[in-house]
Design a protein around this motif. Sequence first.
Motif, mmCIF file in Angstrom:
data_model
loop_
_atom_site.group_PDB
_atom_site.id
_atom_site.type_symbol
_atom_site.label_atom_id
_atom_site.label_comp_id
_atom_site.label_asym_id
_atom_site.label_seq_id
_atom_site.Cartn_x
_atom_site.Cartn_y
_atom_site.Cartn_z
ATOM 1 N N UNK A 126 0.831 -1.203 0.000
ATOM 2 C CA UNK A 126 0.000 0.000 0.000
ATOM 3 C C UNK A 126 0.864 1.251 0.000
ATOM 4 N N UNK A 127 0.285 2.347 -0.457
ATOM 5 C CA UNK A 127 0.984 3.634 -0.443
ATOM 6 C C UNK A 127 0.891 4.217 0.955
ATOM 7 N N UNK A 131 6.643 3.400 5.062
ATOM 8 C CA UNK A 131 6.462 1.950 5.130
ATOM 9 C C UNK A 131 7.781 1.193 4.975
ATOM 10 N N UNK A 132 8.568 1.546 3.972
ATOM 11 C CA UNK A 132 9.793 0.795 3.703
ATOM 12 C C UNK A 132 10.824 0.932 4.813
ATOM 13 N N UNK A 212 -11.694 2.635 6.130
ATOM 14 C CA UNK A 212 -10.464 3.344 6.487
ATOM 15 C C UNK A 212 -9.270 2.754 5.755
ATOM 16 N N UNK A 213 -8.230 3.561 5.608
ATOM 17 C CA UNK A 213 -6.998 3.131 4.969
ATOM 18 C C UNK A 213 -5.796 3.439 5.847
ATOM 19 N N UNK A 214 -4.734 2.690 5.631
ATOM 20 C CA UNK A 214 -3.476 2.999 6.284
ATOM 21 C C UNK A 214 -2.937 4.313 5.732
ATOM 22 N N UNK A 248 -2.761 -7.373 0.978
ATOM 23 C CA UNK A 248 -3.474 -6.868 -0.194
ATOM 24 C C UNK A 248 -3.228 -7.729 -1.420
ATOM 25 N N UNK A 249 -2.860 -8.963 -1.215
ATOM 26 C CA UNK A 249 -2.663 -9.866 -2.333
ATOM 27 C C UNK A 249 -1.244 -9.847 -2.855
ATOM 28 N N UNK A 250 -1.022 -10.665 -3.878
ATOM 29 C CA UNK A 250 0.298 -10.824 -4.460
ATOM 30 C C UNK A 250 0.233 -10.544 -5.954
#
Length: 336
Positions: A126-127, A131-132, A212-214, A248-250
Motif C-alpha cells: 500500500x501507499x 512503510x519501507x 479506512x486506509x493505512x 493486499x494480495x500478491x
Amino acid sequence: MITTDIAIIGAGPVGLFAIFEAGLLKMRCHLIDYLPQVGGQLSEIYPKKPIYDIPGYPSVLAQELIDNLMEQAKPFHPTFTLGERIEGLEKRGEADFVLTTNMGTVIEAKVVVIAGGLGCFEPRKPAVENLENFENGKGVNYMILDPEKYRNQKMVIAGGGDSALDWTIYLAEVCSELTLVHRSESFRGAPDSVAKVMALAESGKINLILNSNLQAVYGTDKLEQVEIVQNRTMEKTVVEADHLIPLFGLSPKLGPIEDWNLNISKSAIEVNVDDYSTNIPGIYAIGDINTYTNKLKLILCGFHEAALMSHSAYSYMNPGVKYTMKYTTVNGVSEF
C-alpha cells in the motif's frame, strides 16, 4: 549448503509433479518458493476453486490437487526452502549450479528447473508513508511465516480478503492486541469467516476499523505506531503496534530471473519444445512461465512439460546413459 540433483524454482502444481517425474528417474529434487507454503496460486489465491481439466478428475478443488501431488511426491523425499526467493544463480562447470536466496540459503544443483508459474509472487504494497523504513525485521511484514512470533504482541492487519480474515481469527488468540483495518464495510472473504471476525469485534477481542486506509507508520528503530485515516471524514486514528501486516494480495513478476541471461519474450522464458530447455544448458522452464508456439497455459500442459524435461535432465546429468524404468509386481501391485 543444500545439495541436490535438481533445484526446482516454484512449488506450484507443475513444480510438484516434476518431483514425481524426476523421482522415477532416481533424481533428487529440492524446491524453492517465495510463498510460505507449497501450492503456488492454487493454495495462495483460490484453494477452494474447482478445477475441471485434470485427467481422471471430473472436478477437483485446487487445494485437494496440491495435497494429492504432495502425496504422490512423498516416496521420493523432496526437500523444500519456503518463504525465500532465489536472488542469484551462478553456473560453475558443465553441470554445477549454485543458487542463493534472499535469506542467504545456498543450494547446489546439477540442473535448475524454473517452474514459477507466472513468476515470483511479490506482495502488493500500500501507499503508506515511511512503510519501507520498517521492513526487513523492523515490524512490517507481508506474509506470516511463524504465528508464534506475534504472541503477546500488538498487531495491525490490513485487508479484506480471506487471508486477512483467516489470520485475524487465528491471531486473535495469539496477540495481546489486534486491529483489523479495511477500506470498505464489506469483505471479499468467505461469509463464515466474516461472521467470526464480526463476532470477535463485538466481543471486544479485536478492534475493527472499517471504511479506512493505512496512512503512515512511525517509530524509531522499530515500528511503534500506525496512522489510519477514515475515508469519508478524513479523521485520523493512531494505533500502537509492534507489527503491521498489509494483506493486499500478491502480484507476479519475473524478479531476478530477468537478470539470468535467459531468452525472454513478453515476460516469459523461451524454451525448446523438444524438452523445454532454455538457451542456457542445464536450465529448463516448465509451466506458465515459459513460452513457445501454440503455448497453452494449462496445468495439464505443465505436467506434460515436466515429464519431457525430466528425461532430458537425466540425459544432461548422465551423458551417453539411457535410463529405462523397470516394473516389477509385488502382490499384484506394480512397482518401479
